[in-house]
Scaffold this motif. Structure first.
Motif, mmCIF file in Angstrom:
data_model
loop_
_atom_site.group_PDB
_atom_site.id
_atom_site.type_symbol
_atom_site.label_atom_id
_atom_site.label_comp_id
_atom_site.label_asym_id
_atom_site.label_seq_id
_atom_site.Cartn_x
_atom_site.Cartn_y
_atom_site.Cartn_z
ATOM 1 N N GLU A 1 0.959 -1.135 -0.076
ATOM 2 C CA GLU A 1 -0.034 0.049 -0.020
ATOM 3 C C GLU A 1 0.887 1.186 -0.086
ATOM 4 O OE1 GLU A 1 -3.409 2.133 2.705
ATOM 5 O OE2 GLU A 1 -2.980 0.340 3.081
ATOM 6 N N LYS A 2 1.853 1.149 0.859
ATOM 7 C CA LYS A 2 2.852 2.442 0.950
ATOM 8 C C LYS A 2 3.625 2.489 -0.369
ATOM 9 C CE LYS A 2 3.687 2.506 5.949
ATOM 10 N NZ LYS A 2 4.756 2.272 6.802
ATOM 11 N N ALA A 3 3.984 1.596 -1.131
ATOM 12 C CA ALA A 3 4.862 1.774 -2.217
ATOM 13 C C ALA A 3 3.781 2.109 -3.430
ATOM 14 C CB ALA A 3 5.262 0.493 -2.790
ATOM 15 N N ALA A 4 2.589 1.685 -3.391
ATOM 16 C CA ALA A 4 1.379 2.176 -4.390
ATOM 17 C C ALA A 4 1.118 3.625 -4.282
ATOM 18 C CB ALA A 4 0.259 1.245 -4.262
ATOM 19 N N ASN A 5 0.827 3.893 -3.023
ATOM 20 C CA ASN A 5 0.804 5.284 -2.893
ATOM 21 C C ASN A 5 1.933 6.449 -3.281
ATOM 22 O OD1 ASN A 5 -1.893 5.088 -1.743
ATOM 23 N ND2 ASN A 5 -1.446 4.862 0.124
ATOM 24 N N ASN A 6 2.883 6.003 -2.817
ATOM 25 C CA ASN A 6 4.514 6.781 -3.111
ATOM 26 C C ASN A 6 4.233 6.844 -4.643
ATOM 27 O OD1 ASN A 6 4.983 7.124 -0.630
ATOM 28 N ND2 ASN A 6 6.423 5.443 -0.317
ATOM 29 N N LEU A 7 4.075 5.926 -5.255
ATOM 30 C CA LEU A 7 4.074 5.919 -7.132
ATOM 31 C C LEU A 7 3.114 6.498 -7.442
ATOM 32 C CD1 LEU A 7 5.707 4.493 -9.079
ATOM 33 C CD2 LEU A 7 3.938 2.728 -9.391
ATOM 34 N N ILE A 8 1.739 6.863 -6.944
ATOM 35 C CA ILE A 8 0.833 7.581 -7.463
ATOM 36 C C ILE A 8 1.371 8.970 -7.122
ATOM 37 C CG2 ILE A 8 -1.482 8.271 -7.057
ATOM 38 C CD1 ILE A 8 -2.150 5.481 -6.068
ATOM 39 N N VAL A 9 1.823 9.431 -5.810
ATOM 40 C CA VAL A 9 2.336 10.731 -5.787
ATOM 41 C C VAL A 9 3.497 11.157 -6.600
ATOM 42 C CG1 VAL A 9 3.366 12.350 -3.908
ATOM 43 C CG2 VAL A 9 1.371 10.794 -3.402
ATOM 44 N N LEU A 10 4.263 10.564 -6.779
ATOM 45 C CA LEU A 10 5.533 10.695 -7.740
ATOM 46 C C LEU A 10 5.031 10.947 -9.107
ATOM 47 C CD1 LEU A 10 8.356 8.117 -6.931
ATOM 48 C CD2 LEU A 10 8.414 10.512 -6.672
ATOM 49 N N GLY A 11 3.738 10.044 -9.655
ATOM 50 C CA GLY A 11 3.455 10.248 -10.972
ATOM 51 C C GLY A 11 2.708 11.593 -11.042
ATOM 52 N N ARG A 12 2.301 12.409 -10.101
ATOM 53 C CA ARG A 12 1.334 13.476 -10.289
ATOM 54 C C ARG A 12 2.484 14.624 -10.168
ATOM 55 N NH1 ARG A 12 -3.077 11.936 -5.797
ATOM 56 N NH2 ARG A 12 -4.451 10.543 -7.259
ATOM 57 N N SER B 1 -2.186 8.215 -14.907
ATOM 58 C CA SER B 1 -3.007 9.376 -15.163
ATOM 59 C C SER B 1 -2.357 10.587 -14.731
ATOM 60 C CB SER B 1 -4.288 9.396 -14.213
ATOM 61 O OG SER B 1 -5.022 10.337 -14.423
ATOM 62 N N GLY B 2 -1.520 10.798 -13.554
ATOM 63 C CA GLY B 2 -0.465 11.707 -13.233
ATOM 64 C C GLY B 2 0.566 12.101 -14.152
ATOM 65 N N MET B 3 0.948 10.971 -14.972
ATOM 66 C CA MET B 3 2.044 11.201 -15.719
ATOM 67 C C MET B 3 1.662 11.896 -16.968
ATOM 68 S SD MET B 3 4.162 7.608 -15.182
ATOM 69 C CE MET B 3 5.101 7.879 -16.618
ATOM 70 N N CYS B 4 0.407 11.756 -17.313
ATOM 71 C CA CYS B 4 -0.068 12.159 -18.774
ATOM 72 C C CYS B 4 -0.530 13.588 -18.393
ATOM 73 C CB CYS B 4 -1.250 11.418 -19.263
ATOM 74 S SG CYS B 4 -0.931 9.723 -19.702
ATOM 75 N N SER B 5 -0.725 14.092 -17.492
ATOM 76 C CA SER B 5 -1.355 15.293 -17.070
ATOM 77 C C SER B 5 -0.455 16.506 -17.615
ATOM 78 C CB SER B 5 -1.542 15.557 -15.646
ATOM 79 O OG SER B 5 -2.521 14.899 -15.356
ATOM 80 N N GLY B 6 -0.661 17.319 -18.502
ATOM 81 C CA GLY B 6 0.118 18.341 -18.967
ATOM 82 C C GLY B 6 1.454 18.192 -19.894
ATOM 83 N N HIS B 7 1.416 16.901 -20.166
ATOM 84 C CA HIS B 7 2.815 16.431 -20.892
ATOM 85 C C HIS B 7 2.244 15.739 -22.349
ATOM 86 C CE1 HIS B 7 6.732 15.215 -21.886
ATOM 87 N NE2 HIS B 7 7.009 15.884 -20.941
ATOM 88 N N ARG B 8 2.265 16.386 -23.383
ATOM 89 C CA ARG B 8 1.759 16.105 -24.577
ATOM 90 C C ARG B 8 2.706 14.686 -25.086
ATOM 91 N NH1 ARG B 8 -0.234 19.199 -29.514
ATOM 92 N NH2 ARG B 8 -1.159 17.466 -30.773
ATOM 93 N N ALA B 9 4.105 14.542 -24.753
ATOM 94 C CA ALA B 9 4.781 13.450 -25.487
ATOM 95 C C ALA B 9 4.542 12.320 -24.473
ATOM 96 C CB ALA B 9 6.121 13.831 -25.413
ATOM 97 N N ARG B 10 4.699 12.454 -23.201
ATOM 98 C CA ARG B 10 4.191 11.396 -22.425
ATOM 99 C C ARG B 10 2.721 10.736 -22.632
ATOM 100 N NH1 ARG B 10 7.103 14.186 -17.641
ATOM 101 N NH2 ARG B 10 4.967 14.861 -16.983
#
Length: 144
Positions: A16-27, A64-73
């Protein structure tokens, strides 16, 4: 984090901690770029393949976080994941998953259409116009 998430023997708390950290990093832009540059999309696809709902959900939210505001990604992620897979994930019975996938599609569409770069205006001007109209319709406003 990916090692913990992809390890079959990880305990639930670490997972759970690893998943939440990954989500935060992706944003965050720097975190998203770090994930992207270090083979993160392929690893996120592996998480999607696990069929474990909590890991799939974390992967979708990170993408989802990785796609926000970045056309190439957004373009690269759309090609890597594929629209068929996205639609398949959206059609599951799990409401939380379906909403997360919708929240993945939105930044992809916004990034590719340029919608995320538009400066949204109108709210402030609308309030001013409404206020002016109200003032003019008040009794005695002819004198002003």
């Amino acid at each position: 984090m990916f090692e913990i998430l992809l390890d079959q023997n990880s305990d639930a708390d670490k997972l759970e901690k690893a998943a939440n950290n990954l989500i935060v990093l992706g944003r965050e832009d720097a975190g998203a770029e770090g994930i992207f540059q270090n083979n993160g999309v392929a690893l996120l696809l592996q998480l999607l393949d696990t069929k474990r709902p909590e890991l799939v959900l974390a992967a979708v939210r990170t993408l989802s976080g990785m796609c926000s505001g970045h056309r190439a990604r957004a373009t690269a992620i759309l090609h890597a994941v594929g629209i068929d897979r996205i639609c398949g994930l959206m059609s599951v019975e799990n409401e939380e998953m379906a909403l997360a996938v919708c929240n993945l599609l939105q930044p992809i569409i916004d990034s590719l259409s340029g919608e995320d770069k538009w400066e949204h205006r109108g709210k402030e001007e609308a309030l001013v116009l409404v206020s002016l109209d109200l003032c003019q319709s008040l009794p005695g406003s002819e004198e002003r």
